[in-house]
Write a protein that holds these residues in place. Structure first.
Motif, PDB file in Angstrom:
ATOM      1  N   VAL A 212      68.862 -23.007  27.170  1.00 46.81           N
ATOM      2  CA  VAL A 212      69.128 -21.682  26.599  1.00 46.81           C
ATOM      3  C   VAL A 212      69.255 -20.646  27.709  1.00 46.81           C
ATOM      4  O   VAL A 212      70.172 -19.797  27.715  1.00 46.81           O
ATOM      5  CB  VAL A 212      68.004 -21.295  25.611  1.00 46.81           C
ATOM      6  CG1 VAL A 212      68.133 -19.827  25.196  1.00 46.81           C
ATOM      7  CG2 VAL A 212      68.045 -22.196  24.375  1.00 46.81           C
TER       8      VAL A 212
ATOM      9  N   LEU B 248      73.108 -23.438  25.559  1.00 46.60           N
ATOM     10  CA  LEU B 248      72.835 -23.461  24.125  1.00 46.60           C
ATOM     11  C   LEU B 248      72.383 -22.080  23.679  1.00 46.60           C
ATOM     12  O   LEU B 248      71.667 -21.382  24.417  1.00 46.60           O
ATOM     13  CB  LEU B 248      71.743 -24.478  23.782  1.00 46.60           C
ATOM     14  CG  LEU B 248      72.052 -25.964  24.009  1.00 46.60           C
ATOM     15  CD1 LEU B 248      70.796 -26.806  23.769  1.00 46.60           C
ATOM     16  CD2 LEU B 248      73.170 -26.429  23.071  1.00 46.60           C
TER      17      LEU B 248
ATOM     18  N   VAL C 265      70.265 -21.001  20.838  1.00 46.02           N
ATOM     19  CA  VAL C 265      69.384 -21.358  19.720  1.00 46.02           C
ATOM     20  C   VAL C 265      68.021 -20.713  19.932  1.00 46.02           C
ATOM     21  O   VAL C 265      67.669 -20.307  21.039  1.00 46.02           O
ATOM     22  CB  VAL C 265      69.194 -22.884  19.594  1.00 46.02           C
ATOM     23  CG1 VAL C 265      70.515 -23.577  19.278  1.00 46.02           C
ATOM     24  CG2 VAL C 265      68.569 -23.471  20.849  1.00 46.02           C
TER      25      VAL C 265
ATOM     26  N   GLN D  53      68.617 -31.001  14.335  1.00 42.39           N
ATOM     27  CA  GLN D  53      67.987 -29.839  13.719  1.00 42.39           C
ATOM     28  C   GLN D  53      68.622 -28.526  14.186  1.00 42.39           C
ATOM     29  O   GLN D  53      68.739 -27.577  13.411  1.00 42.39           O
ATOM     30  CB  GLN D  53      66.493 -29.818  14.047  1.00 42.39           C
ATOM     31  CG  GLN D  53      65.695 -30.969  13.459  1.00 42.39           C
ATOM     32  CD  GLN D  53      64.239 -30.899  13.888  1.00 42.39           C
ATOM     33  OE1 GLN D  53      63.676 -29.820  14.085  1.00 42.39           O
ATOM     34  NE2 GLN D  53      63.609 -32.049  14.065  1.00 42.39           N
ATOM     35  N   LEU D  54      69.044 -28.479  15.444  1.00 46.66           N
ATOM     36  CA  LEU D  54      69.515 -27.221  16.027  1.00 46.66           C
ATOM     37  C   LEU D  54      71.037 -27.097  16.060  1.00 46.66           C
ATOM     38  O   LEU D  54      71.558 -26.046  16.438  1.00 46.66           O
ATOM     39  CB  LEU D  54      68.977 -27.083  17.458  1.00 46.66           C
ATOM     40  CG  LEU D  54      67.461 -27.005  17.601  1.00 46.66           C
ATOM     41  CD1 LEU D  54      67.077 -26.905  19.077  1.00 46.66           C
ATOM     42  CD2 LEU D  54      66.901 -25.808  16.836  1.00 46.66           C
TER      43      LEU D  54
ATOM     44  N   LYS E  35      73.467 -26.782  13.806  1.00 46.59           N
ATOM     45  CA  LYS E  35      74.099 -25.721  13.002  1.00 46.59           C
ATOM     46  C   LYS E  35      73.859 -24.366  13.645  1.00 46.59           C
ATOM     47  O   LYS E  35      74.775 -23.529  13.732  1.00 46.59           O
ATOM     48  CB  LYS E  35      73.540 -25.757  11.587  1.00 46.59           C
ATOM     49  CG  LYS E  35      74.201 -24.752  10.656  1.00 46.59           C
ATOM     50  CD  LYS E  35      73.692 -24.908   9.230  1.00 46.59           C
ATOM     51  CE  LYS E  35      74.372 -23.907   8.298  1.00 46.59           C
ATOM     52  NZ  LYS E  35      73.876 -24.058   6.896  1.00 46.59           N
ATOM     53  N   GLN E  36      72.630 -24.147  14.081  1.00 46.18           N
ATOM     54  CA  GLN E  36      72.296 -22.882  14.724  1.00 46.18           C
ATOM     55  C   GLN E  36      73.083 -22.691  16.018  1.00 46.18           C
ATOM     56  O   GLN E  36      73.522 -21.579  16.336  1.00 46.18           O
ATOM     57  CB  GLN E  36      70.792 -22.859  15.016  1.00 46.18           C
ATOM     58  CG  GLN E  36      70.266 -21.539  15.522  1.00 46.18           C
ATOM     59  CD  GLN E  36      68.791 -21.617  15.876  1.00 46.18           C
ATOM     60  OE1 GLN E  36      68.345 -20.986  16.822  1.00 46.18           O
ATOM     61  NE2 GLN E  36      68.034 -22.404  15.132  1.00 46.18           N
ATOM     62  N   ALA E  37      73.301 -23.797  16.751  1.00 42.70           N
ATOM     63  CA  ALA E  37      74.028 -23.730  18.016  1.00 42.70           C
ATOM     64  C   ALA E  37      75.532 -23.614  17.813  1.00 42.70           C
ATOM     65  O   ALA E  37      76.268 -23.245  18.742  1.00 42.70           O
ATOM     66  CB  ALA E  37      73.717 -24.970  18.857  1.00 42.70           C
TER      67      ALA E  37
ATOM     68  N   VAL F  21      74.963 -31.197  21.499  1.00 48.02           N
ATOM     69  CA  VAL F  21      73.644 -30.640  21.796  1.00 48.02           C
ATOM     70  C   VAL F  21      72.763 -31.699  22.443  1.00 48.02           C
ATOM     71  O   VAL F  21      72.062 -31.446  23.418  1.00 48.02           O
ATOM     72  CB  VAL F  21      72.982 -30.098  20.510  1.00 48.02           C
ATOM     73  CG1 VAL F  21      71.576 -29.569  20.805  1.00 48.02           C
ATOM     74  CG2 VAL F  21      73.840 -29.000  19.883  1.00 48.02           C
TER      75      VAL F  21
END
Length: 547
Positions: free
Chosen positions: A18, A23, A25, A51-52, A54-56, A63
């Motif tokens: 991040v 990324l 997220v 898990q991440l 969609k957010q990313a 990812v």
């Protein structure tokens, strides 16, 4: 490397990605890693990329690839593979994986404990048998499960008070006293009284302690028979539970609620909350406001207070004593109590989904058990223990979910074979203790060396993986109120251990010298012994060193 350390490493890789702009997220506080069901998929696996994704705003596999590149550079990680739609499968190098053995040995009795429930202040009420007779097989299930649950909750960091509610008020106590007095005087036990031979035994003891009872008027003799018999019977219950390894912090007498005016005070408090009505000459609690199937009477039209009024006072007592969470463990015949207790909690201003939990236990029977001669048509706890032993009874009851009907096979539980679960697990611990004794004779000493990289046999890896899971198993068992998860994990661990025992050696053969491989596996053996001992202790079962 422990699962928690690997989880922290994955999270650190996320944070780094991040910060580098790879990324976009919100990094979760915890990243879950699990043992893959198939060993060829690696030592550990995580689905954090799925898990991440969609957010990313990116495919899960992209990812995962971004994380894999960073995770592969972490010390102790041998390889990282991206599988399927975006699972990260991690293989640790042997040294990193093997280091867990030293971690466990050094932690000792603390290994498996956590802070998962730190800050939770719990009242755990279980057994709560009427003090009018001996404990039977139904009480036995809750005694075993309740005590194991208390141990688990404490191991997960909760502050737990184990409480026994003594139902020592009401008409049942008068019938009990009348039954003791009838046996003492050689007359018929009154209708609705208690007829077991244990009542005759109590009568003999009451007369021995109070010979003056024979000369007292009926009303005075009845009070004396009731109070002396009650004290003796409660003492037997307490001793039976102590012999079963069950400890209570509080023995709460229902009488104290009535004597202190707590029942009347509770009714007025609930009235102030706006949930009490006076109807048809009686006093009602409007539990239908909170989902109960009908309102509940607190005071009858004749002025007599109901059992539910005492239940209300008892609930408020727990609340006043600072228990933010109250767990009631009730028998199979108490299903109807669940909703009324939840409604009572709501009427008292609590959140029934947060402040109250009701666990219902199903019936249990034991094949081959004999009914008690002294107590009548029941199987007594103490007879069951005399027959099968404390360990067999406690372990067998703890290894099944409380809400499942259960029939135990007495024939299996008396066998010293691997189809007897408690023997299978205890034998693993005894065998490990034997390995330690043999190592001393062979001159293999842990303090002379430990090279975790030498723990590279597939059975080493599998055993280490199962040992690593113990803290998580304990935490989840506590959070879900399911002691059977610990028992089942111990059985799985025993399987890994026996396979390891067949494949590797801790002591050298006659023509061999002691090497660091032997010493390192002695560390692993001691780590396994520690985990078995800790797990059995959580279930209230002994960990024998010889069998």
């Amino acid at each position: 490397m422990t699962p928690d350390q690997l989880s922290a490493a994955v999270r650190a890789c996320l944070l780094a990605a991040v910060e580098a702009g790879e990324l976009a997220v919100v990094v979760p506080d915890e990243v879950r890693v699990e043992r893959p069901k198939q060993r060829e998929h690696g030592d550990w696996s995580t689905n954090i990329a799925l898990q991440l994704a969609k957010q990313a705003g990116r495919p899960p596999r992209e990812v995962a690839l971004a994380l894999a590149a960073r995770l592969g550079e972490v010390a102790g990680v041998k390889s990282v593979d991206v599988a399927g739609p975006g699972f990260l499968n991690v293989v640790l190098d042997a040294a990193s994986a093997g280091e867990l053995a030293r971690t466990i040995v050094e932690a000792g009795a603390a290994y498996g404990r956590s802070d998962a429930l730190t800050g939770h202040v719990l009242n755990l009420e279980f057994v709560s048998a009427n003090p009018t007779g001996p404990l039977h097989i139904g009480h036995t299930r809750w005694a075993a499960l309740g005590d194991a649950l208390g141990r688990l909750l404490s191991a997960a960091g909760a502050q737990v008070t184990r409480e026994f509610y003594v139902n020592d008020a009401g008409a049942q106590m008068d019938r009990f006293g009348a039954s003791v007095l009838a046996r003492l005087r050689g007359t018929e036990v009154p209708e609705g009284g208690y007829k077991g031979e244990y009542v005759a035994e109590l009568a003999v003891k009451v007369r021995a302690e109070h010979p003056e009872i024979d000369g007292l008027p009926d009303d005075e003799a009845l009070v004396l028979a009731r109070e002396a018999g009650y004290r003796l019977q409660l003492g037997e219950i307490q001793q039976t539970l102590a012999d079963f390894g069950v400890h209570f912090d509080v023995w709460f007498s229902e009488r104290t609620l009535h004597e202190a005016g707590a029942v009347e005070a509770a009714i007025e408090r609930l009235r102030e909350q706006g949930h009490v009505d006076d109807r048809d000459g009686a006093v009602w609690l409007r539990t239908t406001d909170f989902g109960d199937d009908k309102d509940r009477v607190l005071v009858k039209a004749d002025g007599e207070k109901t059992y539910f009024a005492a239940d209300a006072a008892y609930y408020l007592s727990k609340k006043d004593r600072g228990f933010g969470e109250k767990i009631y463990m009730l028998g199979a015949d108490h299903h109807g109590y669940v909703q009324r207790l939840k409604a009572l909690a709501a009427c008292a201003g609590d959140d029934p989904e947060v402040n109250l939990e009701v666990l219902i236990g199903q019936l249990v029977s034991v094949g081959g058990a004999k009914l008690s001669k002294r107590a009548g048509n029941i199987i007594e706890l103490r007879d069951l223990v005399d027959w099968l032993g404390v360990d067999a009874v406690r372990y067998s009851l703890a290894r099944y979910p409380a809400d499942s009907p259960l029939t135990l096979d007495g024939e299996v539980l008396t066998r010293r074979t691997n189809d007897n679960p408690v023997f299978y697990v205890q034998y693993a611990h005894a065998r490990l203790a034997g390995i330690a004794r043999n190592a001393v004779e062979a001159g293999v000493r842990r303090e002379d060396g430990f090279d975790p990289a030498l723990l590279d046999d597939p059975t080493d890896t599998a055993l280490l993986g199962a040992l690593a899971e113990m803290p998580r198993v304990v935490a989840h068992a506590a959070q879900l109120r399911e002691p059977h998860r610990v028992a089942r994990h111990l059985e799985e661990l025993a399987g890994h251990f026996h396979r390891w025992y067949d494949a590797t050696r801790v002591t050298p053969r006659a023509e061999e010298s002691v090497t660091d491989a032997h010493r390192s596996r002695l560390w692993l053996a001691e780590a396994a012994r520690v985990v078995f001992a800790n797990g059995l202790d959580l279930l209230g079962v002994s960990a024998p060193e010889r069998m």
